[in-house]
Design a protein around this motif. Structure first.
Motif, PDB file in Angstrom:
ATOM      1  N   ALA A 110     -15.044   2.591 -26.673  1.00 14.19           N
ATOM      2  CA  ALA A 110     -15.581   3.677 -25.504  1.00 14.19           C
ATOM      3  C   ALA A 110     -16.152   2.307 -24.704  1.00 14.19           C
ATOM      4  O   ALA A 110     -16.172   2.161 -23.313  1.00 14.19           O
ATOM      5  CB  ALA A 110     -16.991   4.617 -25.855  1.00 14.19           C
ATOM      6  N   GLU A 111     -17.146   1.287 -24.803  1.00 19.57           N
ATOM      7  CA  GLU A 111     -17.668   0.406 -24.177  1.00 19.57           C
ATOM      8  C   GLU A 111     -17.019  -0.638 -23.302  1.00 19.57           C
ATOM      9  O   GLU A 111     -16.362  -1.207 -22.547  1.00 19.57           O
ATOM     10  CB  GLU A 111     -18.475  -0.908 -25.472  1.00 19.57           C
ATOM     11  N   SER A 112     -15.051  -0.364 -23.911  1.00 20.79           N
ATOM     12  CA  SER A 112     -14.449  -1.263 -24.049  1.00 20.79           C
ATOM     13  C   SER A 112     -13.476  -0.572 -22.731  1.00 20.79           C
ATOM     14  O   SER A 112     -12.931  -0.817 -21.151  1.00 20.79           O
ATOM     15  CB  SER A 112     -13.659  -1.974 -24.698  1.00 20.79           C
ATOM     16  N   LEU A 113     -13.845   0.678 -22.610  1.00 20.64           N
ATOM     17  CA  LEU A 113     -13.194   1.462 -21.156  1.00 20.64           C
ATOM     18  C   LEU A 113     -13.628   1.667 -20.581  1.00 20.64           C
ATOM     19  O   LEU A 113     -13.589   1.654 -19.193  1.00 20.64           O
ATOM     20  CB  LEU A 113     -12.022   2.447 -21.949  1.00 20.64           C
ATOM     21  N   ILE A 114     -15.371   2.026 -20.326  1.00 21.20           N
ATOM     22  CA  ILE A 114     -15.760   2.229 -19.520  1.00 21.20           C
ATOM     23  C   ILE A 114     -16.933   1.083 -19.052  1.00 21.20           C
ATOM     24  O   ILE A 114     -17.425   0.427 -19.690  1.00 21.20           O
ATOM     25  CB  ILE A 114     -17.528   3.035 -20.559  1.00 21.20           C
ATOM     26  N   THR A 115     -16.582   0.780 -17.830  1.00 18.25           N
ATOM     27  CA  THR A 115     -16.861  -0.517 -17.170  1.00 18.25           C
ATOM     28  C   THR A 115     -17.395   0.086 -15.470  1.00 18.25           C
ATOM     29  O   THR A 115     -16.991   1.025 -15.197  1.00 18.25           O
ATOM     30  CB  THR A 115     -15.862  -1.263 -16.957  1.00 18.25           C
ATOM     31  N   THR A 116     -18.548  -1.168 -15.893  1.00 20.15           N
ATOM     32  CA  THR A 116     -19.178  -1.185 -14.676  1.00 20.15           C
ATOM     33  C   THR A 116     -18.078  -1.314 -12.819  1.00 20.15           C
ATOM     34  O   THR A 116     -17.368  -1.502 -12.977  1.00 20.15           O
ATOM     35  CB  THR A 116     -20.383  -1.720 -13.613  1.00 20.15           C
ATOM     36  N   GLU A 117     -18.212  -0.661 -11.355  1.00 23.07           N
ATOM     37  CA  GLU A 117     -17.114  -0.855 -11.131  1.00 23.07           C
ATOM     38  C   GLU A 117     -17.261  -2.561 -10.743  1.00 23.07           C
ATOM     39  O   GLU A 117     -17.017  -2.886 -10.394  1.00 23.07           O
ATOM     40  CB  GLU A 117     -17.919  -0.134  -9.788  1.00 23.07           C
ATOM     41  N   GLU A 118     -19.028  -3.533 -10.775  1.00 21.50           N
ATOM     42  CA  GLU A 118     -18.358  -4.861 -10.199  1.00 21.50           C
ATOM     43  C   GLU A 118     -18.184  -5.336 -11.339  1.00 21.50           C
ATOM     44  O   GLU A 118     -17.480  -6.739 -11.148  1.00 21.50           O
ATOM     45  CB  GLU A 118     -20.108  -4.998 -10.559  1.00 21.50           C
ATOM     46  N   SER A 119     -17.772  -4.919 -13.045  1.00 21.15           N
ATOM     47  CA  SER A 119     -17.294  -5.990 -13.548  1.00 21.15           C
ATOM     48  C   SER A 119     -15.430  -5.813 -13.217  1.00 21.15           C
ATOM     49  O   SER A 119     -15.091  -6.712 -13.649  1.00 21.15           O
ATOM     50  CB  SER A 119     -17.975  -5.393 -14.611  1.00 21.15           C
ATOM     51  N   PHE A 120     -15.224  -4.381 -13.287  1.00 19.82           N
ATOM     52  CA  PHE A 120     -13.558  -4.597 -12.766  1.00 19.82           C
ATOM     53  C   PHE A 120     -12.882  -5.762 -11.936  1.00 19.82           C
ATOM     54  O   PHE A 120     -12.536  -5.861 -11.913  1.00 19.82           O
ATOM     55  CB  PHE A 120     -13.809  -2.680 -12.176  1.00 19.82           C
ATOM     56  N   VAL A 121     -13.859  -5.722 -10.399  1.00 17.45           N
ATOM     57  CA  VAL A 121     -13.684  -5.893  -9.478  1.00 17.45           C
ATOM     58  C   VAL A 121     -13.924  -8.086 -10.487  1.00 17.45           C
ATOM     59  O   VAL A 121     -12.555  -8.074  -9.727  1.00 17.45           O
ATOM     60  CB  VAL A 121     -14.651  -5.884  -8.230  1.00 17.45           C
ATOM     61  N   LYS A 122     -14.560  -8.296 -10.758  1.00 16.35           N
ATOM     62  CA  LYS A 122     -14.650  -9.378 -10.955  1.00 16.35           C
ATOM     63  C   LYS A 122     -13.610  -9.983 -11.780  1.00 16.35           C
ATOM     64  O   LYS A 122     -13.133 -11.042 -12.125  1.00 16.35           O
ATOM     65  CB  LYS A 122     -15.954  -9.852 -11.527  1.00 16.35           C
ATOM     66  N   SER A 123     -12.895  -8.556 -12.656  1.00 15.93           N
ATOM     67  CA  SER A 123     -11.767  -9.163 -13.986  1.00 15.93           C
ATOM     68  C   SER A 123     -10.925  -9.185 -12.881  1.00 15.93           C
ATOM     69  O   SER A 123      -9.514  -9.219 -13.927  1.00 15.93           O
ATOM     70  CB  SER A 123     -12.175  -7.977 -14.575  1.00 15.93           C
ATOM     71  N   LEU A 124     -10.275  -8.467 -11.805  1.00 12.19           N
ATOM     72  CA  LEU A 124      -9.141  -9.139 -10.636  1.00 12.19           C
ATOM     73  C   LEU A 124      -8.664 -10.211 -10.852  1.00 12.19           C
ATOM     74  O   LEU A 124      -9.538 -11.259  -9.789  1.00 12.19           O
ATOM     75  CB  LEU A 124      -9.523  -7.899  -9.739  1.00 12.19           C
ATOM     76  N   THR A 125      -7.730  -9.792 -10.775  1.00 11.53           N
ATOM     77  CA  THR A 125      -7.076 -11.821 -10.984  1.00 11.53           C
ATOM     78  C   THR A 125      -6.091 -11.550  -9.255  1.00 11.53           C
ATOM     79  O   THR A 125      -6.257 -10.400  -8.009  1.00 11.53           O
ATOM     80  CB  THR A 125      -5.937 -12.269 -11.065  1.00 11.53           C
ATOM     81  N   ALA A 126      -5.358 -12.997  -8.644  1.00 12.92           N
ATOM     82  CA  ALA A 126      -5.498 -12.876  -7.611  1.00 12.92           C
ATOM     83  C   ALA A 126      -3.783 -12.002  -7.235  1.00 12.92           C
ATOM     84  O   ALA A 126      -3.781 -11.192  -5.880  1.00 12.92           O
ATOM     85  CB  ALA A 126      -5.035 -14.291  -7.174  1.00 12.92           C
ATOM     86  N   LYS A 127      -3.498 -11.769  -8.492  1.00  8.40           N
ATOM     87  CA  LYS A 127      -1.948 -11.203  -8.348  1.00  8.40           C
ATOM     88  C   LYS A 127      -2.579  -9.965  -8.559  1.00  8.40           C
ATOM     89  O   LYS A 127      -1.620  -8.687  -8.011  1.00  8.40           O
ATOM     90  CB  LYS A 127      -1.093 -11.423  -9.737  1.00  8.40           C
ATOM     91  N   ASP A 128      -3.588  -9.043  -9.242  1.00  8.08           N
ATOM     92  CA  ASP A 128      -3.356  -7.643  -8.986  1.00  8.08           C
ATOM     93  C   ASP A 128      -4.163  -7.500  -7.772  1.00  8.08           C
ATOM     94  O   ASP A 128      -3.592  -6.408  -7.229  1.00  8.08           O
ATOM     95  CB  ASP A 128      -5.107  -7.749 -10.040  1.00  8.08           C
ATOM     96  N   ILE A 129      -4.457  -8.287  -7.064  1.00  9.73           N
ATOM     97  CA  ILE A 129      -4.943  -7.960  -6.062  1.00  9.73           C
ATOM     98  C   ILE A 129      -3.131  -7.814  -4.067  1.00  9.73           C
ATOM     99  O   ILE A 129      -3.691  -6.408  -3.760  1.00  9.73           O
ATOM    100  CB  ILE A 129      -6.492  -8.896  -4.884  1.00  9.73           C
ATOM    101  N   ALA A 130      -2.648  -8.495  -5.011  1.00 17.31           N
ATOM    102  CA  ALA A 130      -1.841  -8.583  -4.316  1.00 17.31           C
ATOM    103  C   ALA A 130      -0.944  -7.676  -5.079  1.00 17.31           C
ATOM    104  O   ALA A 130      -0.335  -6.655  -3.957  1.00 17.31           O
ATOM    105  CB  ALA A 130      -0.958 -10.151  -4.586  1.00 17.31           C
ATOM    106  N   ASP A 131      -0.807  -7.358  -5.805  1.00 15.19           N
ATOM    107  CA  ASP A 131      -0.155  -6.301  -6.229  1.00 15.19           C
ATOM    108  C   ASP A 131      -0.666  -4.691  -5.898  1.00 15.19           C
ATOM    109  O   ASP A 131       0.055  -3.631  -5.360  1.00 15.19           O
ATOM    110  CB  ASP A 131       0.494  -5.411  -7.434  1.00 15.19           C
ATOM    111  N   ILE A 132      -1.896  -4.549  -5.983  1.00 16.75           N
ATOM    112  CA  ILE A 132      -3.250  -3.469  -5.043  1.00 16.75           C
ATOM    113  C   ILE A 132      -2.363  -3.395  -3.414  1.00 16.75           C
ATOM    114  O   ILE A 132      -2.236  -2.249  -2.602  1.00 16.75           O
ATOM    115  CB  ILE A 132      -4.157  -3.781  -5.168  1.00 16.75           C
ATOM    116  N   LEU A 133      -2.260  -4.106  -2.808  1.00 19.49           N
ATOM    117  CA  LEU A 133      -1.966  -4.712  -2.257  1.00 19.49           C
ATOM    118  C   LEU A 133      -0.159  -4.084  -1.004  1.00 19.49           C
ATOM    119  O   LEU A 133      -0.132  -4.317  -0.066  1.00 19.49           O
ATOM    120  CB  LEU A 133      -2.774  -5.478  -0.985  1.00 19.49           C
ATOM    121  N   SER A 134      -0.199  -4.385  -1.814  1.00 20.52           N
ATOM    122  CA  SER A 134       1.676  -4.386  -1.244  1.00 20.52           C
ATOM    123  C   SER A 134       2.285  -3.475  -1.415  1.00 20.52           C
ATOM    124  O   SER A 134       1.558  -2.103  -1.770  1.00 20.52           O
ATOM    125  CB  SER A 134       2.352  -5.558  -2.696  1.00 20.52           C
TER     126      SER A 134
END
Length: 134
Positions: A110-134
């Motif tokens: 449960a702790e590994s699945l439930i994260t705050t939005e802030e920690s989720f955003v900080k965990s994104l890599t440049a590739k993750d962001i590129a994939d989201i925007l493409s």
């Protein structure tokens, strides 16, 4: 329960079959001669405010840690003026010990699945962001 009856020790009792829950709680809260309140873990997780409790002893753990926590939370309500101590009794090499291990695994998932939005955003890599925007 049987031991308390045999020893003539006054106590309050509540389980899933108790029909007048509010009256049982009021009696425990008001009657200073009653020092013990036996409550099934599932019945204790719903609709109770136990502001006269000092100690909570969990003798029969439930596989779902949220159910136990909800029952414990019933002692930490508005009007509580005391420190409340929580004790969980687990006997080695028993089903309860296995339940405790299951609770730990469930909590970890449960702790590994439930994260705050802030920690989720900080965990994104440049590739993750590129994939989201493409």
């Amino acid at each position: 329960k049987k031991y308390l009856i045999d020893q003539n020790i006054p106590f309050a009792y509540l389980d899933g079959t108790t029909s007048k829950r509010g009256e049982v709680v009021k009696e425990f809260q008001a009657n200073k001669d009653i020092k013990l309140f036996l409550i099934s873990i599932k019945a204790g997780g719903v609709g109770l405010n136990l502001t006269e409790a000092d100690y909570v002893f969990i003798l029969d753990p439930w596989w779902n840690p949220a159910v136990e926590q909800q029952a414990i939370d019933r002692t930490h309500r508005i009007g509580q003026t005391k420190n409340v101590f929580i004790y969980k009794f687990i006997t080695k090499d028993t089903v309860e010990e296995k339940i405790l291990a299951l609770q730990k695994r469930k909590r970890k998932v449960a702790e590994s699945l439930i994260t705050t939005e802030e920690s989720f955003v900080k965990s994104l890599t440049a590739k993750d962001i590129a994939d989201i925007l493409s």
